[in-house]
Design a protein around this motif. Structure first.
Motif, PDB file in Angstrom:
ATOM      1  N   TRP A  44      59.827  39.172  28.956  1.00  0.00           N
ATOM      2  CA  TRP A  44      58.767  38.602  28.134  1.00  0.00           C
ATOM      3  C   TRP A  44      59.384  37.988  26.885  1.00  0.00           C
ATOM      4  O   TRP A  44      60.167  38.618  26.184  1.00  0.00           O
ATOM      5  N   TYR A  53      50.741  45.070  29.816  1.00  0.00           N
ATOM      6  CA  TYR A  53      52.073  44.628  30.231  1.00  0.00           C
ATOM      7  C   TYR A  53      52.521  45.296  31.526  1.00  0.00           C
ATOM      8  O   TYR A  53      53.025  44.641  32.435  1.00  0.00           O
ATOM      9  N   LYS A  57      53.275  43.214  34.862  1.00  0.00           N
ATOM     10  CA  LYS A  57      54.633  43.157  35.386  1.00  0.00           C
ATOM     11  C   LYS A  57      54.685  43.637  36.832  1.00  0.00           C
ATOM     12  O   LYS A  57      55.370  43.037  37.671  1.00  0.00           O
TER      13      LYS A  57
END
Length: 852
Positions: A44, A53, A57
C-alpha cells in the motif's frame, strides 16, 4: 539425553540439506530467457491503510494470477520432484515425476502484471474506492527467479448519501417500492458492488414470493451518482426493457405429478387416468403410489400466487422422501385466446432468452472492464454523469428457484411458442418423478481391532423396501452376526472369546403419526416417524449370555439445513441374562460392579436429541453441538406403587429410574487448505433415583479407547482416581460412571494423496454419583475432580479414501489420575527407547472413521 540431542541435530542437518538441494534445483527446467515466478506481494502506497485493509488484501491476493508453485514446509517439493525427472517417453519413473508427483515450474512469462493490476484496481473500485490506482513492478531475484510487486493507492472510500427507489404506479412498481423500508443499502455505510448485488437479490426474492415468476435480478438497475464529494447517491429502478411477462404476477392453475416417470421418456408413464386428489392431479398408470404420499409434500396450491418458497419446499420434499432418484419440475403458462398471440410470443421468447438491450451511456465517457463473471460500465472519477452498473448474469428466472440438490435434474420454465396464444396470468406445474428400485439388498463386512487386544468381524445383511404399502414408507430388515477374540500375549482367560447376533425391523413413515391429524411443518425437510423392534444376543463363552430386547417410537424432523431434532416419546429396553457360570460368579466376588453389566432390568423412558451442525468445505469456522435428554421410569413411578422390598416392579421385574443429560460441542477451524484444528468438549450427567442407585450399565458413561482418551484402553480409566486390579483390567474392562467430562484437541494435516496426519491431546475422566466402598476415589467431588483428570497425547495417520477412513492413532499418557497426587504428571518419565515403558504406556488405536 545426549542421544536425543544427537538425533535432533541430525534432523536439523537433514532439513537444512534438503532446503539447500531444493533451492539449487528449482530452476533447472526454466527455459532460457525466462524466469521462475516465485509469487506476488501487495503493498500500500498510502500512509494510512484502509480500515478494512486485511479484508481487502485477502480479496486482492485471491485475484492475483498465476499462483506460484506449491510448497510444503517452505520447500517446493513438487517442483523439486518435477526437476528430478526428464521428459517421459512412456510409463515409468520419469512419467511419475513429471505427470503424477511433480509440478511444472510457473514461469514469469505466464504472468500478466498490467492486466492483474487492472483487476486489483477494479476490485478496489467495487468496494467504493473510486479513485484507487494500482501499478505493477517486476523484481528479479538472481539469474532465474522473479516476483511481482503490486502497489495500490486506495484514496477515499465513498459512502452512501441517499437511496432512491424510482418506480412507477404499476403493480410491479408499487411492490418494488414497498421493499424500500428494509433495503440493505444503508445511508452512511461504505459503497460496494456486493451490496448492490445483494439488494437486487433481496428484491428479487420478495418478488418471487409475490407471484413474479419470470422476474430476474437483471431487470433491476442501480445507478450511482458519485459527484457529491466522497459520497454517492443511488437510484434503483426497474429497467424499461423489462418484458411484460416479468412485470405481472402469476397464479397457479394446476399441479400434475407423474410418479413413475422414466428418464428414457416412455410415453406410457405420462399417460393414463388422471386421479384428482385434494389439490393435485396424479397420473400413475401402474398405481405404484398412494395419492396420500404427495399430499404433504406439494405446497403449491391452485388459485394461489406462485411463491418461490413453496416451489423450493415442494422439490426438496419430493427428493427427501427417499423414494425418488430424480425430480424434474416444469412450469408453463395457460393459454388465453382473448389476447394477441404474436405480442405474447415475442415477450415470452425475450423473457426466456434474456435478449433485451442494456441501458447504456455515451461510449466516450466510459471505459469497459471485463472479467470472467461480469460486465461493468465505469465512468472516470471526476465525471458529472451517473455511474451505471449493469451486472450481467446468464441465469434465467427459473434457475433461481433450483434447489441445491445433486439428485435434481433441474427445473425448466417452459414457454412453447407453438402452444402459447396469450398470457392468462396462470401457470401449470408438472413434476416428473423417477423412482428408485423398490427393493434392495445390502451386505456389509466389518472388521474391528480394539486397544485391549481384541479383534473381531461382523457380517450384516439389510433388506430394504423403499415403497412399502405403496406409501413411500421405508421398511428395513437387518440381521447381523459377529465374533470377537483375543490376540497377542496378554494371557487368555475364560470368556475372552465372544459372539453376538442381532436382528432389527424398522419402518420409517414420511410424516408424523400422531392422534392429531394434519401436523405438517413447513420446511423443505420431510418429517418422519420411525418405529423399530430389535433383539440382540451377546455371549461370552464360559461366562454368560446377555439378551436385550428393545422397542422405540421416534419422531425425526429438521428445522433448517443445520438443525435436527429426534424425539422418542417411547423407548423400551429389557435386559435378560441367561446361562451365567460359576467362573463368572467367582469374578463377581472380586469385582461386584460387574453385576451391573448383566443385571435383569426394564428401561421404560423417553429421550430427545437436538443437533446443530453447520460444517461445510467452504466454511472457515464450523460448529457441531448436540444435546440429549434421557429419562426413564418417571411416569411408571407415579402409576406403580412400591412393593414389600421398597421397589417398583413391572412384570415382576424392577425398572430403572434416572435422568440423564449430555452435551457434545465441537469447533472446526480451517487454518489453511489441508490443515484443520478441532476442539471438542463433552459433558454428561446422570442422576439415578427411586429404584436405581446407579445408572443402568448401558446408560452409564465410559472413557478411553479410539474415540475418547486414546492414551488409555477402552473402559479401563476411572472412575475418578480408582484403578482396577491388573489381573482384570484388560479382559473384563467395564469401568463406567454417572458423570463424564472430556476435552479433545486435534490438529489434522493433509500430507499427500489420501494420506493425512494428526497431532492430538485428550483429557478427562468419569465419576460416580455415590461413594462405593469397593471403588475408593470414584465419587465426584467439586473440591477434587479437577485433580483426577487424565491427560494423554499422541500422533495419528489416516488413510482417507473417501468411501472409508482407516485411522491409526498412537498415544501415550501424560497424567495418570490413580497415582499419588503429587506424582500424577508423568511427562518426565516418558521413555520411547525403553521397551518396558512402551509396552506399558503406548496404545495403538485402529479404527474406521474419524474420532469426532
Amino acid at each position: 539425553m545426549r542421544k536425543g540431542n544427537s538425533n535432533i541435530v541430525q534432523l536439523i542437518t537433514l532439513w537444512l540439506l534438503g532446503l539447500g538441494i531444493s533451492s539449487c534445483s528449482t530452476t533447472r527446467t526454466v527455459p532460457e530467457g525466462d524466469r521462475l515466478y516465485t509469487g506476488a506481494t501487495i503493498k500500500w502506497e498510502d500512509k494510512n491503510k484502509p480500515k478494512d485493509y486485511g479484508t481487502l488484501k485477502e480479496g486482492m491476493e485471491k485475484r492475483v494470477r498465476p499462483v506460484p508453485n506449491s510448497k510444503f514446509l517452505g520447500m517446493p517439493i513438487k517442483l523439486w520432484l518435477y526437476n528430478l525427472g526428464n521428459e517421459p517417453k512412456g510409463k515409468g519413473l520419469n512419467y511419475l515425476l513429471r505427470k503424477k508427483w511433480g509440478q511444472a515450474p510457473i514461469l514469469l512469462s505466464q504472468a500478466k502484471p498490467n492486466y492483474t493490476a487492472e483487476v486489483l484496481q477494479e476490485y478496489l473500485v467495487d468496494h467504493g474506492y473510486f479513485q484507487a490506482a494500482t501499478t505493477s513492478e517486476i523484481k528479479n531475484e538472481g539469474k532465474k527467479k522473479a516476483d511481482i510487486i503490486y502497489r495500490s493507492t486506495a484514496n477515499h472510500r465513498y459512502t452512501i448519501k441517499s437511496v432512491t427507489f424510482e418506480t412507477d404506479s404499476s403493480a410491479l412498481g408499487r411492490t418494488v417500492y414497498a421493499t424500500a423500508g428494509n433495503s440493505s443499502l444503508i445511508v452512511g455505510k461504505p459503497y460496494s458492488l456486493d451490496s448492490v448485488k445483494a439488494e437486487r437479490e433481496r428484491i428479487h426474492a420478495i418478488l418471487k414470493e409475490q407471484g413474479y415468476y419470470y422476474f430476474t435480478p437483471d431487470y433491476l438497475l442501480v445507478q450511482v451518482d458519485s459527484t457529491n464529494a466522497g459520497t454517492v447517491d443511488l437510484f434503483l429502478k426497474v429497467k424499461e426493457t423489462t418484458p411484460k411477462v416479468a412485470r405481472r404476477p402469476y397464479k397457479m392453475h394446476d399441479i400434475t405429478l407423474y410418479p413413475d416417470y422414466t428418464l428414457e421418456g416412455d410415453s406410457a408413464t405420462i399417460r393414463g387416468e388422471v386421479i384428482h386428489y385434494q389439490h393435485l392431479d396424479i397420473i400413475d398408470p401402474q398405481e405404484r403410489f398412494k395419492p396420500i404420499v404427495f399430499e404433504r409434500s406439494v405446497f403449491l396450491r391452485p388459485d394461489s400466487l406462485y411463491r418461490l418458497s413453496s416451489h423450493n419446499i415442494t422439490l426438496q420434499r419430493l427428493v427427501n422422501l427417499g423414494t425418488f432418484k430424480f425430480v424434474k419440475g416444469t412450469f408453463s403458462p395457460i393459454r388465453d385466446n382473448s389476447a394477441s398471440r404474436n405480442h405474447m410470443l415475442l415477450d415470452s421468447a425475450r423473457a426466456r432468452r434474456g435478449r433485451f438491450p442494456e441501458d447504456s451511456l455515451s461510449r466516450r465517457q466510459q471505459r469497459l472492464l471485463w472479467d470472467s463473471t461480469k460486465i461493468k460500465e465505469v465512468l472516470p472519477a471526476d465525471s458529472v454523469q451517473r455511474k451505471a452498473f449493469a451486472v450481467k448474469d446468464s441465469t434465467l428466472a427459473q434457475d433461481s428457484s433450483k434447489p441445491k440438490s445433486g439428485r435434481l435434474l433441474g427445473e425448466t420454465a417452459m414457454l412453447r411458442d407453438s402452444q402459447v396464444v396469450s398470457d392468462s396470468g396462470l401457470l401449470s406445474a408438472k413434476f416428473y418423478l423417477t423412482p428408485y428400485p423398490r427393493r434392495s439388498l445390502q451386505a456389509e463386512l466389518r472388521g474391528t481391532s480394539k486397544s485391549n487386544g481384541f479383534v473381531g468381524s461382523e457380517v450384516r445383511i439389510t433388506a430394504r423396501n423403499r415403497n412399502w404399502l405403496h406409501a413411500a414408507n421405508l421398511l428395513e430388515l437387518s440381521l447381523a452376526g459377529g465374533m470377537e477374540w483375543q490376540t497377542g500375549g496378554r494371557g487368555k482367560a475364560a470368556g475372552s472369546n465372544s459372539y453376538s447376533l442381532k436382528g432389527e425391523a424398522s419402518v420409517t413413515v414420511p410424516r408424523f403419526l400422531t392422534p392429531i391429524r394434519g401436523i405438517n411443518i413447513r420446511t423443505p425437510y420431510v418429517p418422519r416417524t420411525r418405529i423399530s423392534l430389535a433383539y440382540e444376543l451377546y455371549s461370552r463363552r464360559d461366562l454368560y449370555n446377555l439378551n436385550a430386547y428393545s422397542a422405540q417410537l421416534q419422531y425425526l424432523w429438521r428445522k433448517s439445513a443445520y438443525l435436527d431434532h429426534a424425539l422418542a416419546p417411547i423407548s423400551i429396553s429389557y435386559v435378560l441374562p441367561t446361562n451365567t457360570t460359576a467362573a463368572y460368579d467367582s469374578i463377581l466376588k472380586v469385582d461386584p460392579s460387574q453385576r451391573n453389566a448383566i443385571s435383569k432390568q426394564f428401561i421404560l423412558g423417553s429421550n430427545y436429541t437436538i443437533t446443530f451442525n453447520n460444517q461445510s468445505d467452504n466454511r472457515i469456522h464450523g460448529f457441531y453441538i448436540s444435546g440429549n435428554i434421557d429419562v426413564s421410569g418417571n411416569l411408571m413411578g407415579l402409576l406403580i406403587k412400591k412393593g414389600a422390598d421398597s421397589t417398583r416392579k413391572i412384570f415382576n421385574n424392577p425398572f430403572a429410574q434416572y435422568g440423564r443429560v449430555s452435551l457434545d460441542a465441537r469447533h472446526y477451524w480451517k487454518l489453511s487448505k489441508g490443515m484443520t484444528w478441532i476442539n471438542r468438549l463433552y459433558g454428561g450427567y446422570g442422576l439415578p433415583y427411586g429404584n436405581s442407585s446407579t445408572l443402568p450399565f448401558v446408560k452409564q458413561y465410559f472413557t478411553g479407547g479410539s474415540s475418547s482418551i486414546r492414551a488409555f484402553r477402552v473402559r479401563t480409566l476411572g472412575p475418578g482416581s480408582y484403578i482396577r486390579p491388573d489381573t482384570l483390567s484388560n479382559l473384563l474392562a467395564n469401568e463406567a460412571g454417572d458423570i463424564k467430562l472430556e476435552f479433545n484437541s486435534e490438529l489434522r494435516m493433509h500430507l499427500f494423496s489420501v494420506v493425512n496426519a494428526a497431532l492430538f491431546v485428550d483429557a478427562g475422566n468419569i465419576w460416580l454419583q455415590k461413594d462405593i466402598a469397593e471403588k475408593p476415589g470414584s465419587q465426584f467431588k467439586f473440591n477434587r475432580f479437577y485433580k483426577e483428570i487424565a491427560v494423554g497425547s499422541g500422533a495419528g495417520l489416516r488413510i482417507d479414501a473417501s468411501i472409508v477412513v482407516v485411522r491409526f492413532d498412537l498415544a501415550f499418557p501424560l497424567r495418570k489420575p490413580w497415582l499419588p497426587e503429587k506424582e500424577r504428571w508423568v511427562i518426565n518419565k516418558v521413555r520411547f527407547g525403553d521397551p518396558d515403558w512402551r509396552k506399558e504406556n503406548l496404545v495403538l488405536n485402529i479404527a474406521i472413521g474419524y474420532p469426532f
